[in-house]
Design a protein around this motif. Structure first.
Motif, PDB file in Angstrom:
ATOM      1  N   GLU A  23      92.282 -21.745  12.973  1.00 32.87           N
ATOM      2  CA  GLU A  23      92.887 -21.615  14.087  1.00 32.87           C
ATOM      3  C   GLU A  23      93.987 -22.674  14.334  1.00 32.87           C
ATOM      4  OE1 GLU A  23      89.953 -21.020  17.047  1.00 32.87           O
ATOM      5  OE2 GLU A  23      89.344 -18.735  16.512  1.00 32.87           O
ATOM      6  N   LEU A  24      95.010 -22.576  14.481  1.00 31.76           N
ATOM      7  CA  LEU A  24      95.900 -23.785  14.761  1.00 31.76           C
ATOM      8  C   LEU A  24      96.418 -24.089  16.062  1.00 31.76           C
ATOM      9  CD1 LEU A  24      97.946 -22.569  11.689  1.00 31.76           C
ATOM     10  CD2 LEU A  24      96.264 -24.569  11.522  1.00 31.76           C
ATOM     11  N   THR A  25      96.751 -25.041  16.461  1.00 35.76           N
ATOM     12  CA  THR A  25      97.484 -25.578  17.789  1.00 35.76           C
ATOM     13  C   THR A  25      98.304 -26.839  17.461  1.00 35.76           C
ATOM     14  OG1 THR A  25      95.474 -24.809  18.992  1.00 35.76           O
ATOM     15  CG2 THR A  25      97.144 -26.288  20.246  1.00 35.76           C
ATOM     16  N   GLY A  26      99.526 -26.698  17.931  1.00 38.99           N
ATOM     17  CA  GLY A  26     100.257 -27.991  17.923  1.00 38.99           C
ATOM     18  C   GLY A  26     100.902 -28.306  18.997  1.00 38.99           C
ATOM     19  N   ARG A  27     101.054 -29.579  19.286  1.00 39.01           N
ATOM     20  CA  ARG A  27     101.799 -29.848  20.724  1.00 39.01           C
ATOM     21  C   ARG A  27     103.042 -30.404  20.313  1.00 39.01           C
ATOM     22  NH1 ARG A  27      98.372 -33.909  23.404  1.00 39.01           N
ATOM     23  NH2 ARG A  27      99.198 -35.284  21.991  1.00 39.01           N
ATOM     24  N   ARG A  28     104.235 -29.936  21.025  1.00 38.56           N
ATOM     25  CA  ARG A  28     105.567 -30.437  20.466  1.00 38.56           C
ATOM     26  C   ARG A  28     106.121 -31.540  21.757  1.00 38.56           C
ATOM     27  NH1 ARG A  28     108.942 -25.651  18.966  1.00 38.56           N
ATOM     28  NH2 ARG A  28     110.375 -27.120  18.780  1.00 38.56           N
ATOM     29  N   ASN A  29     107.000 -32.354  21.426  1.00 35.11           N
ATOM     30  CA  ASN A  29     107.494 -33.026  22.246  1.00 35.11           C
ATOM     31  C   ASN A  29     108.389 -32.200  23.300  1.00 35.11           C
ATOM     32  OD1 ASN A  29     106.885 -35.664  20.778  1.00 35.11           O
ATOM     33  ND2 ASN A  29     108.849 -35.419  19.669  1.00 35.11           N
ATOM     34  N   ALA A  30     108.386 -32.989  24.292  1.00 31.06           N
ATOM     35  CA  ALA A  30     109.341 -32.029  25.494  1.00 31.06           C
ATOM     36  C   ALA A  30     110.722 -32.264  25.277  1.00 31.06           C
ATOM     37  CB  ALA A  30     108.803 -32.598  27.038  1.00 31.06           C
ATOM     38  N   ASP A  31     111.065 -33.479  24.639  1.00 31.79           N
ATOM     39  CA  ASP A  31     112.496 -33.684  24.386  1.00 31.79           C
ATOM     40  C   ASP A  31     112.917 -33.458  22.975  1.00 31.79           C
ATOM     41  OD1 ASP A  31     113.003 -34.150  27.157  1.00 31.79           O
ATOM     42  OD2 ASP A  31     112.436 -36.117  26.858  1.00 31.79           O
ATOM     43  N   TYR A  32     114.168 -33.424  22.813  1.00 30.81           N
ATOM     44  CA  TYR A  32     114.652 -33.602  21.228  1.00 30.81           C
ATOM     45  C   TYR A  32     114.501 -34.835  20.650  1.00 30.81           C
ATOM     46  CZ  TYR A  32     116.262 -28.776  22.339  1.00 30.81           C
ATOM     47  OH  TYR A  32     116.124 -27.624  22.807  1.00 30.81           O
ATOM     48  N   PRO A  33     114.018 -34.820  19.492  1.00 27.39           N
ATOM     49  CA  PRO A  33     113.801 -33.712  18.517  1.00 27.39           C
ATOM     50  C   PRO A  33     112.462 -33.124  19.109  1.00 27.39           C
ATOM     51  CG  PRO A  33     113.352 -35.786  17.298  1.00 27.39           C
ATOM     52  CD  PRO A  33     114.107 -36.154  18.364  1.00 27.39           C
ATOM     53  N   ARG A  34     112.407 -31.849  19.000  1.00 26.69           N
ATOM     54  CA  ARG A  34     111.184 -31.386  19.683  1.00 26.69           C
ATOM     55  C   ARG A  34     109.810 -31.158  18.520  1.00 26.69           C
ATOM     56  NH1 ARG A  34     111.208 -26.426  22.446  1.00 26.69           N
ATOM     57  NH2 ARG A  34     109.041 -27.184  23.231  1.00 26.69           N
ATOM     58  N   ARG A  35     109.512 -32.151  17.894  1.00 29.23           N
ATOM     59  CA  ARG A  35     108.822 -31.999  16.713  1.00 29.23           C
ATOM     60  C   ARG A  35     107.393 -32.030  17.278  1.00 29.23           C
ATOM     61  NH1 ARG A  35     106.242 -36.664  15.301  1.00 29.23           N
ATOM     62  NH2 ARG A  35     106.811 -38.475  16.373  1.00 29.23           N
ATOM     63  N   TYR A  36     106.361 -31.835  16.124  1.00 29.02           N
ATOM     64  CA  TYR A  36     105.150 -31.801  16.715  1.00 29.02           C
ATOM     65  C   TYR A  36     104.516 -33.397  16.753  1.00 29.02           C
ATOM     66  CZ  TYR A  36     104.472 -26.940  15.482  1.00 29.02           C
ATOM     67  OH  TYR A  36     104.506 -25.560  15.609  1.00 29.02           O
ATOM     68  N   ASN A  37     103.890 -33.653  17.850  1.00 27.12           N
ATOM     69  CA  ASN A  37     103.302 -34.992  18.245  1.00 27.12           C
ATOM     70  C   ASN A  37     101.895 -34.789  17.880  1.00 27.12           C
ATOM     71  OD1 ASN A  37     102.278 -34.103  20.631  1.00 27.12           O
ATOM     72  ND2 ASN A  37     104.151 -34.453  21.485  1.00 27.12           N
ATOM     73  N   HIS A  38     101.277 -33.727  17.768  1.00 21.91           N
ATOM     74  CA  HIS A  38      99.490 -33.466  17.625  1.00 21.91           C
ATOM     75  C   HIS A  38      99.552 -32.203  16.941  1.00 21.91           C
ATOM     76  CE1 HIS A  38      95.992 -35.560  19.151  1.00 21.91           C
ATOM     77  NE2 HIS A  38      95.412 -34.487  18.245  1.00 21.91           N
ATOM     78  N   ILE A  39      98.418 -32.115  16.054  1.00 27.11           N
ATOM     79  CA  ILE A  39      98.098 -30.896  15.370  1.00 27.11           C
ATOM     80  C   ILE A  39      96.628 -30.939  15.309  1.00 27.11           C
ATOM     81  CG2 ILE A  39      98.090 -29.561  13.236  1.00 27.11           C
ATOM     82  CD1 ILE A  39     100.638 -30.859  12.609  1.00 27.11           C
ATOM     83  N   TRP A  40      96.116 -29.516  15.742  1.00 24.57           N
ATOM     84  CA  TRP A  40      94.710 -29.381  15.657  1.00 24.57           C
ATOM     85  C   TRP A  40      94.531 -28.328  14.732  1.00 24.57           C
ATOM     86  CZ3 TRP A  40      97.297 -30.449  20.115  1.00 24.57           C
ATOM     87  CH2 TRP A  40      96.956 -31.563  20.999  1.00 24.57           C
ATOM     88  N   MET A  41      93.543 -28.304  13.865  1.00 28.32           N
ATOM     89  CA  MET A  41      92.943 -27.269  13.014  1.00 28.32           C
ATOM     90  C   MET A  41      91.438 -27.066  13.183  1.00 28.32           C
ATOM     91  SD  MET A  41      94.974 -28.367   9.442  1.00 28.32           S
ATOM     92  CE  MET A  41      96.285 -27.332   8.961  1.00 28.32           C
ATOM     93  N   ARG A  42      91.272 -25.891  13.456  1.00 31.60           N
ATOM     94  CA  ARG A  42      89.726 -25.441  13.488  1.00 31.60           C
ATOM     95  C   ARG A  42      89.624 -24.245  12.314  1.00 31.60           C
ATOM     96  NH1 ARG A  42      87.433 -22.757  18.851  1.00 31.60           N
ATOM     97  NH2 ARG A  42      87.576 -24.965  19.221  1.00 31.60           N
TER      98      ARG A  42
END
Length: 135
Positions: free
Chosen positions: A40-59
């Motif tokens: 199970e994957l979750t990624g949090r992205r930046n609110a502003d551009y560039p909207r890259r992932y800033n945190h990733i969780w893997m279960r």
């Protein structure tokens, strides 16, 4: 739009598929007989551009014969710090947290005569990998 995952979501899915393939391969080399592996994957992205992932969780949710806390932790650690070629090009400052669940673990304390219907949480405190170092 809206007919499939976005390119950024596809990147997260590719990271999960890559890490999952690594974990399965590593555990097989450890003589573990896996019945199932789900991520199970979750990624949090930046609110502003560039909207890259800033945190990733893997279960990682695993089921099989011969799974232990030690061998599952080692397989996940090797995958995310050494082998997963999808994760390596990502910015190493992006926190990657992993959690491992082993379904039907004998360490489960439930007293159901039908066996444990719930997975046993191995990594109560999730691991965080940054630049290949477990924190």
């Amino acid at each position: 739009g809206g007919l499939g995952p976005s390119p950024v979501v596809t990147l997260l899915l590719a990271a999960g598929a890559c890490a999952g393939a690594d974990v399965v391969s590593i555990l097989e080399k450890m003589q573990v007989q896996l019945a199932s592996c789900r991520i199970e994957l979750t990624g949090r992205r930046n609110a502003d551009y560039p909207r890259r992932y800033n945190h990733i969780w893997m279960r990682f949710i695993l089921k099989g014969e011969g799974l232990t806390e030690a061998n599952t932790r080692r397989a996940v650690e090797l995958s995310v710090t050494k082998y997963c070629s999808v994760l390596h090009p990502l910015d190493p400052a992006i926190p990657l947290e992993t959690e491992i669940l082993i379904e039907g673990s004998p360490r489960c304390r439930c007293r159901s005569p039908m066996g444990c219907p719930l997975p046993f949480l191995l990594a109560v405190q999730p691991h965080q990998f940054v630049r290949g170092v477990t924190r």
